[in-house]
Design a protein around this motif. Structure first.
Motif, PDB file in Angstrom:
ATOM      1  N   LYS A  57       0.831  -1.208   0.000  1.00 29.48           N
ATOM      2  CA  LYS A  57       0.000   0.000   0.000  1.00 29.48           C
ATOM      3  C   LYS A  57       0.871   1.266   0.000  1.00 29.48           C
ATOM      4  O   LYS A  57       0.661   2.194   0.782  1.00 29.48           O
ATOM      5  CB  LYS A  57      -0.947   0.009   1.191  1.00 29.48           C
ATOM      6  N   LEU A  58       1.849   1.221  -0.878  1.00 29.04           N
ATOM      7  CA  LEU A  58       2.734   2.385  -1.029  1.00 29.04           C
ATOM      8  C   LEU A  58       2.277   3.211  -2.217  1.00 29.04           C
ATOM      9  O   LEU A  58       2.088   2.666  -3.312  1.00 29.04           O
ATOM     10  CB  LEU A  58       4.167   1.911  -1.294  1.00 29.04           C
ATOM     11  N   ASP A  59       2.107   4.480  -2.002  1.00 30.08           N
ATOM     12  CA  ASP A  59       1.768   5.375  -3.100  1.00 30.08           C
ATOM     13  C   ASP A  59       3.064   5.708  -3.850  1.00 30.08           C
ATOM     14  O   ASP A  59       3.948   6.386  -3.333  1.00 30.08           O
ATOM     15  CB  ASP A  59       1.140   6.666  -2.553  1.00 30.08           C
ATOM     16  N   SER A  60       3.156   5.245  -5.062  1.00 25.11           N
ATOM     17  CA  SER A  60       4.426   5.372  -5.776  1.00 25.11           C
ATOM     18  C   SER A  60       4.698   6.792  -6.260  1.00 25.11           C
ATOM     19  O   SER A  60       5.782   7.088  -6.744  1.00 25.11           O
ATOM     20  CB  SER A  60       4.467   4.414  -6.968  1.00 25.11           C
ATOM     21  N   SER A  61       3.713   7.666  -6.155  1.00 17.61           N
ATOM     22  CA  SER A  61       3.945   9.037  -6.633  1.00 17.61           C
ATOM     23  C   SER A  61       4.464   9.961  -5.538  1.00 17.61           C
ATOM     24  O   SER A  61       4.743  11.127  -5.787  1.00 17.61           O
ATOM     25  CB  SER A  61       2.642   9.610  -7.194  1.00 17.61           C
ATOM     26  N   VAL A  62       4.579   9.425  -4.357  1.00 16.82           N
ATOM     27  CA  VAL A  62       5.001  10.263  -3.236  1.00 16.82           C
ATOM     28  C   VAL A  62       6.516  10.306  -3.161  1.00 16.82           C
ATOM     29  O   VAL A  62       7.205   9.313  -3.421  1.00 16.82           O
ATOM     30  CB  VAL A  62       4.427   9.702  -1.911  1.00 16.82           C
ATOM     31  N   LYS A  63       7.031  11.503  -2.836  1.00 18.60           N
ATOM     32  CA  LYS A  63       8.475  11.608  -2.660  1.00 18.60           C
ATOM     33  C   LYS A  63       8.899  10.930  -1.360  1.00 18.60           C
ATOM     34  O   LYS A  63       8.174  10.958  -0.363  1.00 18.60           O
ATOM     35  CB  LYS A  63       8.887  13.077  -2.608  1.00 18.60           C
ATOM     36  N   LEU A  64      10.074  10.412  -1.382  1.00 16.86           N
ATOM     37  CA  LEU A  64      10.567   9.730  -0.190  1.00 16.86           C
ATOM     38  C   LEU A  64      10.675  10.687   0.992  1.00 16.86           C
ATOM     39  O   LEU A  64      10.522  10.280   2.147  1.00 16.86           O
ATOM     40  CB  LEU A  64      11.924   9.089  -0.466  1.00 16.86           C
ATOM     41  N   SER A  65      10.949  11.922   0.672  1.00 16.33           N
ATOM     42  CA  SER A  65      11.086  12.894   1.757  1.00 16.33           C
ATOM     43  C   SER A  65       9.770  13.101   2.489  1.00 16.33           C
ATOM     44  O   SER A  65       9.752  13.538   3.629  1.00 16.33           O
ATOM     45  CB  SER A  65      11.578  14.224   1.204  1.00 16.33           C
ATOM     46  N   ALA A  66       8.683  12.783   1.819  1.00 14.87           N
ATOM     47  CA  ALA A  66       7.379  12.985   2.433  1.00 14.87           C
ATOM     48  C   ALA A  66       6.867  11.735   3.133  1.00 14.87           C
ATOM     49  O   ALA A  66       5.786  11.754   3.736  1.00 14.87           O
ATOM     50  CB  ALA A  66       6.373  13.430   1.370  1.00 14.87           C
ATOM     51  N   LEU A  67       7.618  10.674   3.048  1.00 13.05           N
ATOM     52  CA  LEU A  67       7.149   9.421   3.648  1.00 13.05           C
ATOM     53  C   LEU A  67       7.422   9.391   5.151  1.00 13.05           C
ATOM     54  O   LEU A  67       8.388   9.989   5.633  1.00 13.05           O
ATOM     55  CB  LEU A  67       7.857   8.236   2.984  1.00 13.05           C
ATOM     56  N   SER A  68       6.582   8.670   5.833  1.00  9.02           N
ATOM     57  CA  SER A  68       6.846   8.428   7.246  1.00  9.02           C
ATOM     58  C   SER A  68       7.979   7.416   7.389  1.00  9.02           C
ATOM     59  O   SER A  68       8.451   6.849   6.395  1.00  9.02           O
ATOM     60  CB  SER A  68       5.583   7.888   7.910  1.00  9.02           C
ATOM     61  N   LYS A  69       8.366   7.239   8.605  1.00  8.95           N
ATOM     62  CA  LYS A  69       9.431   6.267   8.840  1.00  8.95           C
ATOM     63  C   LYS A  69       9.010   4.879   8.355  1.00  8.95           C
ATOM     64  O   LYS A  69       9.798   4.141   7.745  1.00  8.95           O
ATOM     65  CB  LYS A  69       9.755   6.237  10.329  1.00  8.95           C
ATOM     66  N   GLY A  70       7.751   4.550   8.627  1.00  5.16           N
ATOM     67  CA  GLY A  70       7.264   3.264   8.182  1.00  5.16           C
ATOM     68  C   GLY A  70       7.208   3.173   6.672  1.00  5.16           C
ATOM     69  O   GLY A  70       7.559   2.143   6.079  1.00  5.16           O
ATOM     70  N   GLY A  71       6.787   4.266   6.066  1.00  3.08           N
ATOM     71  CA  GLY A  71       6.738   4.285   4.614  1.00  3.08           C
ATOM     72  C   GLY A  71       8.114   4.106   4.004  1.00  3.08           C
ATOM     73  O   GLY A  71       8.291   3.401   3.004  1.00  3.08           O
ATOM     74  N   TYR A  72       9.080   4.734   4.637  1.00  2.00           N
ATOM     75  CA  TYR A  72      10.465   4.611   4.166  1.00  2.00           C
ATOM     76  C   TYR A  72      10.912   3.155   4.249  1.00  2.00           C
ATOM     77  O   TYR A  72      11.555   2.618   3.333  1.00  2.00           O
ATOM     78  CB  TYR A  72      11.364   5.489   5.031  1.00  2.00           C
ATOM     79  N   ALA A  73      10.549   2.531   5.364  1.00  2.00           N
ATOM     80  CA  ALA A  73      10.921   1.128   5.537  1.00  2.00           C
ATOM     81  C   ALA A  73      10.241   0.257   4.488  1.00  2.00           C
ATOM     82  O   ALA A  73      10.824  -0.714   3.982  1.00  2.00           O
ATOM     83  CB  ALA A  73      10.548   0.661   6.943  1.00  2.00           C
ATOM     84  N   LYS A  74       9.013   0.631   4.149  1.00  2.00           N
ATOM     85  CA  LYS A  74       8.307  -0.143   3.127  1.00  2.00           C
ATOM     86  C   LYS A  74       9.024  -0.064   1.784  1.00  2.00           C
ATOM     87  O   LYS A  74       9.087  -1.036   1.044  1.00  2.00           O
ATOM     88  CB  LYS A  74       6.877   0.394   2.963  1.00  2.00           C
ATOM     89  N   VAL A  75       9.547   1.114   1.475  1.00  2.00           N
ATOM     90  CA  VAL A  75      10.281   1.261   0.219  1.00  2.00           C
ATOM     91  C   VAL A  75      11.487   0.328   0.216  1.00  2.00           C
ATOM     92  O   VAL A  75      11.769  -0.360  -0.771  1.00  2.00           O
ATOM     93  CB  VAL A  75      10.731   2.723   0.021  1.00  2.00           C
ATOM     94  N   ALA A  76      12.163   0.302   1.342  1.00  2.00           N
ATOM     95  CA  ALA A  76      13.329  -0.569   1.437  1.00  2.00           C
ATOM     96  C   ALA A  76      12.920  -2.024   1.241  1.00  2.00           C
ATOM     97  O   ALA A  76      13.589  -2.789   0.535  1.00  2.00           O
ATOM     98  CB  ALA A  76      14.007  -0.378   2.788  1.00  2.00           C
ATOM     99  N   LEU A  77      11.831  -2.400   1.855  1.00  2.00           N
ATOM    100  CA  LEU A  77      11.367  -3.773   1.708  1.00  2.00           C
ATOM    101  C   LEU A  77      10.943  -4.052   0.277  1.00  2.00           C
ATOM    102  O   LEU A  77      11.237  -5.129  -0.274  1.00  2.00           O
ATOM    103  CB  LEU A  77      10.181  -4.020   2.649  1.00  2.00           C
ATOM    104  N   ALA A  78      10.254  -3.094  -0.296  1.00  2.00           N
ATOM    105  CA  ALA A  78       9.796  -3.293  -1.675  1.00  2.00           C
ATOM    106  C   ALA A  78      10.981  -3.485  -2.609  1.00  2.00           C
ATOM    107  O   ALA A  78      10.956  -4.330  -3.495  1.00  2.00           O
ATOM    108  CB  ALA A  78       8.955  -2.100  -2.112  1.00  2.00           C
TER     109      ALA A  78
END
Lengths: 289, 961
Positions: free
Chosen positions: A121-142
């Motif tokens: 459930k990651l919005d791919s149009s969002v900048k990484l700078s705007a992601l939460s810590k969890g979102g950042y971790a999700k990117v890493a996992l993805a």
């Protein structure tokens, strides 16, 4: 079952301080191995050595039969590593990041990445700078999952994830293991790891203090709780790691001999991973183990 | 992989590259204007070339430094991820380094192309070679810097490695300068040891200055290396700790070393104006700060603050932004606003931008103001808005476009200023617009910790602004006499006048400004006519005469007919100077000068520069140029006063002459005591009382007693100027005057030795042991190409007083010539005698100071063949232009020399057997006016002296019918 990871007498020090001390470890292929330990225990160092980012001082490590340092280039197509504090280019969007990384991988990476993003459930149009810590971790996992690795090295991967994502992620690890992939995961969240790990490695002060399959661990590290004294000699069953009294109740936590079978007649019952960790650390301090 | 890395690096660095590219070109334009470069095939001195080289290199070094300080931090943390990607480590870094080098290639290439297309002289290969050299150096530095950052994955590691590049760059500059100074200068036969020494010393200081800010990190590099070689850890650690502590204390993180370096550069640069420190350090400082600004923006990534920067935040002195903001306001607004108010109150109407006002307080600053403003606005507007946009727009490309657009908009404040009035308000508005961005920084900074970046950046900007303003101010104070006589009324006096509302003094101020400073008559309308001047300025020089004619005939009268109507100059001047092409090419600037109605030194410089452009390269051009410059200067005086009888009695011209002579002499010739003594002699002639001469410090202090105001004496102290000042085109107008002083006997000895050095068949000797011997055999010395003045002067050296007399005589001749022309235009014929000119055309007909009688004049009646006798060698090889007559010892009566010295002369009749023939370039009816000259035995202004042949006195005016 062959071992995906084999480590023998591995040592690593930083500026004279020992980070890993004669570590021996074998992780069977297709297993989910949890690396547990306090901060500074050496988990991340071990992960980085396996990821080919650091070179050990001595000893040997083998990942899928290859030396992780010398065979780093080859292994990186098969081994995914998620750092404890992943850092990417924050100005990129999630999709940019996947596109950027796809340049380093065979075709199909970006499509996989998008699928994983959807799953997470990651919005791919969002900048990484705007992601939460969890979102950042999700990117890493993805990014790690998108490459379809044979081995996943996850250094505190669920840190910052919300409850449901954590559960999804961990169940995903089980699925991966079911597909024959090996997962080495370090975590502080023992309760969650307990549900998915097939192998538990306790590491403390750079040394492995216990390396057991989850089944064995549950079989060996047990609790006996009853009124009064037991009808048998507990010491003959194994080492008593903790002993206490709570009113009329007495309690023993015992590390039974490896050959011991769980005997219901003795009244032993398995304990949780968190309690195991706590007891083992206490025992480590008292040099019981 | 390549695709990904190129995409990423392009996204990250493109704004930086574009900004540096535009900034570099902007700097080139600004500095080119400041140093007096003219676009096109302009002769460029080695010093200029070197300065520009270093200027170009500075942003490259700044980029390197910026990447060391900030770029490394940017990559720090991402390296782990990049390292874990499935490509060999070396491939990734190689690809990135290749990109970095290509980027630098594009950047420096853009500068180089601009330079080559616009500034580089076509006949000189030094500059292209230097561009290539710069390219290599930049590639080296950047490559190493990038490699260091990524390979070591730490700021310090990158810094240490990048320093290698920096050191290499610094050494390369040294080598380059030495190459240029020694090799080129020597090859160009202008070798001067002190020049090369100056270069070497300048670069020594340059590198030392750099070392101040990098010595401690260098120490760290040393420690790192020592660690590799197994120096005991105890020693290592203690030294590392000490080094880091020292570095920390001295630098406090990121910005202080740069700021220290900037400050040192600015201070040293202006304290040692003779040295090459001025431009290198100044430009380097600007470059470093600007590079830091750009990279600081980039550091944030498009639209975000890098997390690791926050880690530095406690040490970055967040609150710097507050004093920076206030300082910016103070520095920019406070000095300008009261000036504008005072100027408006005093009724001083702008003829142009603020320099007209500022010159009251800072004489001579006018020539710098446009460039200073240009650079200030460029940086403030460009970088300020770039930072702002990068933060708020979150898009670096948009930020780039908008920021430069904003910069251009802010720069537009000068346009209404050019047409007069409202400047101060617009200036303030512009600054508010610029600093609004920084103000937003303040607000956001306290909320989002953004000040960690904005603080040092804005502070750096302020340092640049302070440096520019102070620098220009200091410069103008150091060299106040370049063509702009110091106003005798001090700032205090003016202020007092304002305070006391003393109308008398106010009138006096006004009168003085009008009559002596501003080039406009007491009753003239203070009106700036951009069409009549700026349009002309934009006309290419090569096609000037025709275009000017058409313009002046068709366009200018519509715009400025009223001002030009007093005396219908254009047509008459065309007729006047259109008699022959030789005069024509040098006369068009004169028309322009008149038409502009705005004669001042800057305009004059353009005219002189253009004059040189059209006349150089032709045979005898140097002489022609030197000759005509005198006339232009004289006519400039006439036009300034809207009169054709300039009041020379007040000593203006002589005073200015003296100033310029000193300035030029000090700038170019590193004067010896003898040189200064010669100057002192000229000053005395100009009415000065010498206070003190300090040869070692190249100072001369003196009192100027103005004849028109004996009670006003001025203490003047003139310092030497840097070579960049010497390149001002209008300085060349005084070259010939200065040569008077230079050709003093004691100076001549040096010249002789130089000449003998070049012509090694005559090695230097001591045979010129006494002053009398200097007169010996002058014509055997090929001095003419070195000293154009002497080439048309009597072939012996005159005393300082005698040379001054020559100047006065030429001015008197010019004044008489103008009056003669006016007579001719009005009456339709030439006067029978010069006394007919008075009083209608001259209050008093000047006398030839050499005869105490009227100047000689006659009418050239008909075209006659010129026949030249063979010289003593028996050949007739000197009948052509550019050579003197070859009749040894033969006084030819009635044969005045040509208006253009070296053209072979002309005569009504001259019969010399066995000679060639040539057409005389004058039309019948031409009037020839001359002085008999110093030897007082030359009725036709022709002198015949020495064994080498004849020479003209040069004091001849040829006036077309």
């Amino acid at each position: 079952m062959s071992n995906a990871i084999e480590i023998t007498n591995l040592r690593k020090s930083y500026k004279g301080k020992l980070a890993l001390d004669s570590v021996d470890l074998a992780v069977p292929a297709g297993s989910v191995c949890a690396l547990l330990g306090a901060n500074g225990a050496g988990k991340s160092t071990l992960m980085k050595i396996l990821a080919g980012l650091q070179q050990p001082d001595s000893g040997s490590a083998s990942l899928l039969g290859l030396d992780p340092w010398k065979g780093a280039s080859e292994l990186r197509l098969q081994v995914a590593y998620v750092a404890e504090k992943p850092k990417f280019y924050d100005w990129m969007t999630v999709a940019n990041t996947g596109w950027f990384a796809s340049g380093f991988y065979p075709p199909g990476f970006e499509a996989n990445f998008q699928k994983v993003c959807q799953r997470l459930k990651l919005d791919s149009s969002v900048k990484l700078s705007a992601l939460s810590k969890g979102g950042y971790a999700k990117v890493a996992l993805a990014l790690a999952l998108a490459m379809g690795p044979k081995v996943l090295l996850l250094d505190e991967p669920t840190s910052g994830l919300d409850l449901f994502t954590r559960r999804d992620f961990l169940s995903g690890m089980v699925d991966l293991a079911g597909e024959g992939k090996t997962v080495l995961i370090s975590s502080h969240n023992l309760a969650e790891v307990e549900r998915v790990a097939s192998q538990i490695v306790f590491i403390e002060g750079g040394r492995v203090i216990l390396n057991q399959s989850m089944d064995d661990l549950k079989r060996r590290l047990v609790r006996l709780r009853q009124r009064g004294e037991p009808a048998f000699n507990i010491s003959s069953v194994g080492k008593i790691l903790r002993q206490g009294k709570d009113g009329p109740w007495s309690e023993w936590i015992v590390l039974r001999h490896e050959t011991a079978e769980i005997n219901a007649d003795h009244g032993f019952e398995p304990i949780g991973l968190e309690e195991m960790y706590e007891v083992l650390l206490g025992a480590q301090e008292e040099a019981v183990v | 992989m390549i695709r990904s890395l190129l995409w990423k690096d392009t996204r990250e660095h493109l704004p930086t590259l574009l900004t540096l590219c535009v900034g570099g070109i902007g700097l080139m334009i600004g500095v080119g204007a400041l140093m007096g470069f003219e676009p096109g095939n302009t002769p460029m001195r080695t010093g200029q070339a070197t300065g520009l080289c270093i200027l170009l290199l500075a942003p490259g070094i700044a980029l390197l430094l910026g990447s060391l300080f900030l770029g490394s931090d940017k990559e720090n943390g991402v390296s782990a991820w990049l390292d874990s990607l499935p490509e060999p480590f070396w491939k990734i870094w190689l690809a990135r380094n290749v990109f970095a080098m290509l980027s630098q290639l594009a950047l420096v290439g853009a500068w180089g192309v601009f330079w080559l297309l616009v500034y580089a002289p076509k006949e000189n290969l030094v500059e292209p070679v230097t561009v290539v050299f710069l390219l290599v150096v930049s590639l080296m530095g950047t490559g190493w810097g990038q490699w260091g950052v990524h390979r070591s994955r730490t700021v310090f590691g990158g810094f240490g490695n990048g320093l290698l590049g920096l050191i290499a760059a610094g050494l390369s500059i040294l080598v380059m300068d030495m190459f240029l100074a020694f090799l080129v200068d020597m090859l160009a036969k202008t070798f001067r040891a002190e020049r090369a020494l100056s270069v070497a010393m300048g670069n020594f200081y340059l590198i030392s200055g750099l070392a101040v800010s990098i010595v401690l990190p260098l120490f760290w590099v040393f420690i790192e290396i020592s660690r590799q070689f197994g120096i005991p850890k105890v020693t290592q650690n203690s030294i590392v700790k000490a080094a880091l502590r020292l570095f920390w204390l001295s630098g406090q993180g990121q910005s202080r070393p740069l700021l220290i370096m900037t400050a040192i550069g600015l201070v040293l640069g202006f304290m040692l104006p003779e040295s090459f420190l001025v431009w290198p350090i100044w430009s380097l400082s600007i470059g470093v700060v600007s590079g830091l600004c750009v990279l600081a923006k980039d550091q944030n990534g498009p639209g975000q603050l890098h997390g690791s920067m926050r880690a530095f935040r406690p040490f970055l002195l967040d609150l710097r932004a507050i004093p920076a903001f206030l300082l910016g306001l103070v520095v920019n607004i406070v000095p300008i606003l009261p000036l504008g108010i005072a100027a408006t109150y005093r009724g001083i109407i702008y003829q142009g931008p603020d320099q007209q006002v500022l010159e009251i307080f800072w004489p001579g600053i006018g020539q710098y103001i446009p460039v200073a403003s240009y650079i200030c606005l460029w940086f403030c507007a460009g970088f300020g808005t770039a930072l702002w946009c990068s933060f708020f727009l979150e898009n670096s490309v948009v930020a780039f476009v908008v920021s430069w657009g904003m910069g251009a908009l802010v720069s537009l404040v000068w346009i209404p200023a050019l047409v007069g009035g409202g400047l101060s308000l617009l200036w303030v508005l512009g600054l508010v617009a610029v600093y609004w961005g920084l103000g937003r920084y303040l607000y956001r900074g306290f909320v989002s910790q953004y000040l960690s970046t904005a603080g040092p950046t804005s502070f750096g900007l302020m340092v640049v602004c302070v440096g520019l303003f102070c620098g220009f101010g200091i410069l103008s104070r150091l060299y106040p006499a370049r063509g702009q006589a110091e106003d005798p009324f001090s700032l205090d006096e003016i202020s007092q006048a304002i305070k006391n509302e003393n109308p008398k003094l106010e009138d006096e101020v006004r009168r003085h400004l009008v009559d002596n400073r501003r080039g406009i008559g007491p009753n003239a309308q203070f009106q700036f006519l951009p069409e009549s001047t700026e349009t002309l300025l934009n006309i290419p020089v090569s096609g000037w005469p025709e275009k000017v004619i058409r313009y002046l005939k068709e366009v200018a009268p519509k715009n400025s007919g009223e001002l030009a109507g007093e005396w219908k100059v254009p047509d008459e001047l065309f007729t006047f100077f259109g008699a022959n092409q030789a005069d024509r090419v040098v006369s068009e600037p004169l028309v322009w000068l008149y038409q502009s109605q705005n004669f001042n030194m800057q305009m004059q410089s353009r005219g002189i520069s253009a004059l040189w452009e059209v006349s150089r390269g032709t045979k005898g051009s140097e002489e022609k140029f030197a000759n005509e410059i005198e006339r232009i200067l004289y006519l400039g005086e006439c036009l300034r006063h809207k009169s054709h009888e300039p009041d020379f009695n007040n000593g203006d011209l002589l005073e200015r002459f003296a100033y310029q002579m000193i300035d030029y002499h000090l700038m170019h010739n590193k004067p010896t005591e003898a040189g200064l003594a010669a100057l002192a002699g000229v000053l005395k002639k100009a009415g000065a009382r010498i206070k003190k001469v300090k040869p070692m410090t190249r100072e001369i202090g003196f009192w100027i007693s103005r004849k028109s105001n004996q009670n006003k004496s001025i203490w003047r102290k003139i310092y030497s100027s840097g070579p960049h000042i010497a390149e001002k085109p209008w300085i060349a107008a005084y070259w010939q005057m200065v040569d008077l002083a230079l050709s003093a006997p004691w100076e001549m000895e040096r010249s002789r030795k130089l000449i003998n050095y070049w012509f090694s068949s005559n090695p230097p000797t001591d045979r010129f042991g006494s002053q009398e011997q200097y007169d010996y055999d002058l014509d055997l010395i090929p001095f003419w190409h070195l000293n154009t003045w002497n080439s048309k002067r009597p072939n012996k050296f005159l005393s300082i007083e005698q040379r001054s007399q020559v100047i006065e005589t030429i001015n008197d001749l010019a004044k008489t010539a103008i009056a003669l022309k006016r007579f001719r235009v009005t009456k339709g014929s030439w006067p029978k005698a010069l006394n007919e000119l008075s009083p209608a055309y001259l209050k008093e007909v000047p006398k030839d100071s050499y005869s105490q009688a009227d100047f000689g004049f006659r009418i050239f009646e008909a075209v006659q063949p010129l026949k030249v006798a063979p010289d003593k060698s028996g050949s007739d090889r000197h009948a052509g232009a550019g050579e003197g007559y070859s009749a040894p010892g033969m006084a030819v009566a009635g044969m005045p020399p040509g208006a253009s010295a070296g053209m072979g002369g002309f005569a009504d009749s001259l019969q010399v057997p066995d000679s060639g023939q040539m057409e005389i370039p004058l039309v019948p009816g031409t009037l020839i006016l001359w002085s008999i000259g110093p030897d007082k035995k030359e009725p036709g202004a022709l002198r015949s002296n020495g064994p080498g042949g004849s020479r003209y006195s040069g004091m001849v005016f040829v006036i077309a019918p």
